[in-house]
Design a protein around this motif. Structure first.
Motif, mmCIF file in Angstrom:
data_model
loop_
_atom_site.group_PDB
_atom_site.id
_atom_site.type_symbol
_atom_site.label_atom_id
_atom_site.label_comp_id
_atom_site.label_asym_id
_atom_site.label_seq_id
_atom_site.Cartn_x
_atom_site.Cartn_y
_atom_site.Cartn_z
ATOM 1 N N LYS A 112 0.614 -1.467 -0.150
ATOM 2 C CA LYS A 112 0.110 0.219 -0.269
ATOM 3 C C LYS A 112 1.016 1.391 -0.261
ATOM 4 O O LYS A 112 0.811 2.328 -1.030
ATOM 5 C CB LYS A 112 -0.735 0.054 1.028
ATOM 6 N N PHE A 113 2.210 1.513 0.662
ATOM 7 C CA PHE A 113 2.418 2.368 0.858
ATOM 8 C C PHE A 113 3.457 2.614 -0.252
ATOM 9 O O PHE A 113 3.527 3.674 -1.016
ATOM 10 C CB PHE A 113 4.219 2.148 2.016
ATOM 11 N N PHE A 114 3.984 1.420 -1.392
ATOM 12 C CA PHE A 114 4.721 1.579 -2.278
ATOM 13 C C PHE A 114 3.475 2.379 -2.996
ATOM 14 O O PHE A 114 4.071 2.801 -4.433
ATOM 15 C CB PHE A 114 5.450 0.995 -3.025
ATOM 16 N N THR A 115 2.682 1.461 -3.236
ATOM 17 C CA THR A 115 1.846 1.775 -4.774
ATOM 18 C C THR A 115 0.985 3.537 -4.328
ATOM 19 O O THR A 115 1.128 4.626 -5.031
ATOM 20 C CB THR A 115 0.745 1.472 -4.089
ATOM 21 N N GLU A 141 5.006 8.733 -23.661
ATOM 22 C CA GLU A 141 6.100 7.520 -23.384
ATOM 23 C C GLU A 141 6.015 5.931 -22.444
ATOM 24 O O GLU A 141 5.240 6.078 -21.719
ATOM 25 C CB GLU A 141 7.140 8.476 -22.777
ATOM 26 N N GLY A 142 6.649 5.291 -23.241
ATOM 27 C CA GLY A 142 6.612 3.801 -23.276
ATOM 28 C C GLY A 142 6.092 3.696 -21.598
ATOM 29 O O GLY A 142 5.484 2.913 -21.623
ATOM 30 N N PHE A 143 7.288 3.975 -21.393
ATOM 31 C CA PHE A 143 7.851 3.191 -19.593
ATOM 32 C C PHE A 143 6.780 4.235 -18.812
ATOM 33 O O PHE A 143 6.416 3.601 -17.874
ATOM 34 C CB PHE A 143 9.106 4.459 -19.276
ATOM 35 N N ASN A 144 6.249 5.539 -19.310
ATOM 36 C CA ASN A 144 5.335 5.584 -17.850
ATOM 37 C C ASN A 144 3.715 5.293 -18.147
ATOM 38 O O ASN A 144 3.657 4.891 -17.193
ATOM 39 C CB ASN A 144 5.472 7.534 -18.500
ATOM 40 N N ILE A 145 3.337 4.422 -19.561
ATOM 41 C CA ILE A 145 2.230 3.669 -19.488
ATOM 42 C C ILE A 145 2.573 2.719 -18.781
ATOM 43 O O ILE A 145 1.415 1.756 -18.054
ATOM 44 C CB ILE A 145 1.812 3.513 -21.331
ATOM 45 N N LEU A 146 3.808 2.398 -19.041
ATOM 46 C CA LEU A 146 3.589 0.531 -18.573
ATOM 47 C C LEU A 146 3.635 1.017 -16.839
ATOM 48 O O LEU A 146 3.202 0.540 -15.598
ATOM 49 C CB LEU A 146 5.456 0.198 -18.350
ATOM 50 N N CYS A 152 -1.880 0.610 -12.077
ATOM 51 C CA CYS A 152 -3.211 0.717 -11.666
ATOM 52 C C CYS A 152 -3.495 -0.813 -11.251
ATOM 53 O O CYS A 152 -4.857 -1.178 -10.612
ATOM 54 C CB CYS A 152 -3.914 1.005 -13.108
ATOM 55 N N CYS A 153 -2.861 -1.842 -12.106
ATOM 56 C CA CYS A 153 -3.236 -3.215 -11.454
ATOM 57 C C CYS A 153 -3.593 -3.503 -10.324
ATOM 58 O O CYS A 153 -4.070 -3.831 -9.130
ATOM 59 C CB CYS A 153 -1.848 -3.613 -12.011
ATOM 60 N N GLY A 154 -2.839 -2.388 -8.797
ATOM 61 C CA GLY A 154 -1.582 -1.725 -7.491
ATOM 62 C C GLY A 154 -3.305 -1.538 -6.950
ATOM 63 O O GLY A 154 -4.088 -2.347 -5.811
ATOM 64 N N LEU A 155 -3.847 -0.361 -7.904
ATOM 65 C CA LEU A 155 -4.604 0.042 -7.172
ATOM 66 C C LEU A 155 -5.840 -1.178 -7.264
ATOM 67 O O LEU A 155 -7.234 -1.030 -6.317
ATOM 68 C CB LEU A 155 -5.609 1.279 -7.954
ATOM 69 N N LEU A 156 -6.473 -1.389 -8.529
ATOM 70 C CA LEU A 156 -7.158 -2.768 -8.455
ATOM 71 C C LEU A 156 -7.659 -3.746 -7.482
ATOM 72 O O LEU A 156 -8.051 -3.885 -7.227
ATOM 73 C CB LEU A 156 -7.118 -3.251 -10.428
#
Length: 171
Positions: A112-115, A141-146, A152-156
Motif C-alpha cells: 500500500k505504501f509503495f502504491t 512515453e512507453g515507460f510512463n504507460i507501463l 492501476c493493477c495495484g489499485l485494482l
C-alpha cells in the motif's frame, strides 16, 4: 672577454629559464587545483512544456512550477528508484502458500505504501507534463504507460481486497 659575456648571458638565460619553469610549475599547480575543485554538475532538467496541463495549469502556474521543482530534484528520482527496488524485493518475498498472518499483513502494508508513492509520482508528473494531448506529455512515453498499468493493477488489487472484506463483514 667574449667568454665572460657568454657566461653572463648563459647565467641570465638560466635564471630566466628557472623563472619560466617556476611559472610553468605554478600554472600546472593551478590547473591541477582547478581539476580537483568539483564544478557544479549540470542537471538534466526537463523544462515545463509551454502548453497547459490538464487544461488547468498554465506553464507559469505556481503549483505546476512547484511540482516541476520536486520531480526535477535528484533526490526525487533516487527515492523513486529505491522504492522500486524495495517494492520488487517485497514482491519476490511474497509467498501465496505461506499462511503467516504477520508476514502477509506486513507485505500488504508495504505494498500500500509503495502504491501510494507511485500514485503521487504519476500525479506530479501529469501535473507538470500534461496527460495525453500535447507533445512531451506523460502518456506519450512507453515507460510512463507501463508505470500507469502497474499502479492501476495495484489499485485494482486494493479495491478487490476492500470489496471482499466488506462483503464478508456484511454476512
Amino acid at each position: 672577454m667574449i667568454t665572460e659575456i657568454d657566461e653572463m648571458y648563459d647565467e641570465e638565460a638560466e635564471e630566466s629559464l628557472d623563472g619560466h619553469e617556476d611559472e610553468n610549475e605554478n600554472e600546472n599547480e593551478e590547473q591541477e587545483a582547478q581539476k580537483r575543485i568539483p564544478e557544479e554538475v549540470p542537471t538534466k532538467v526537463k523544462p515545463i512544456p509551454k502548453y497547459s496541463s490538464l487544461f488547468i495549469f498554465s506553464p507559469t502556474n505556481k503549483i505546476r512550477v512547484f511540482c516541476n521543482k520536486i520531480i526535477c530534484h535528484s533526490y526525487f528520482g533516487n527515492i523513486i528508484l529505491v522504492c522500486i527496488m524495495i517494492s520488487s524485493g517485497m514482491l519476490a518475498a511474497e509467498d501465496p502458500l505461506d499462511r503467516d498472518p504477520y508476514r502477509k499483513d506486513l507485505l500488504e502494508k508495504f505494498d500500500k505504501f509503495f502504491t501510494i508513492v507511485f500514485v503521487i509520482e504519476i500525479i506530479l508528473k501529469v501535473i507538470v507534463y500534461g496527460a495525453i494531448l500535447h507533445k512531451g506529455s506523460f502518456c506519450r512515453e512507453g515507460f510512463n504507460i507501463l508505470d500507469i498499468v502497474v499502479v492501476c493493477c495495484g489499485l485494482l488489487s486494493f479495491l478487490n481486497t476492500y470489496v471482499v472484506n466488506h462483503r464478508s463483514a456484511r454476512f
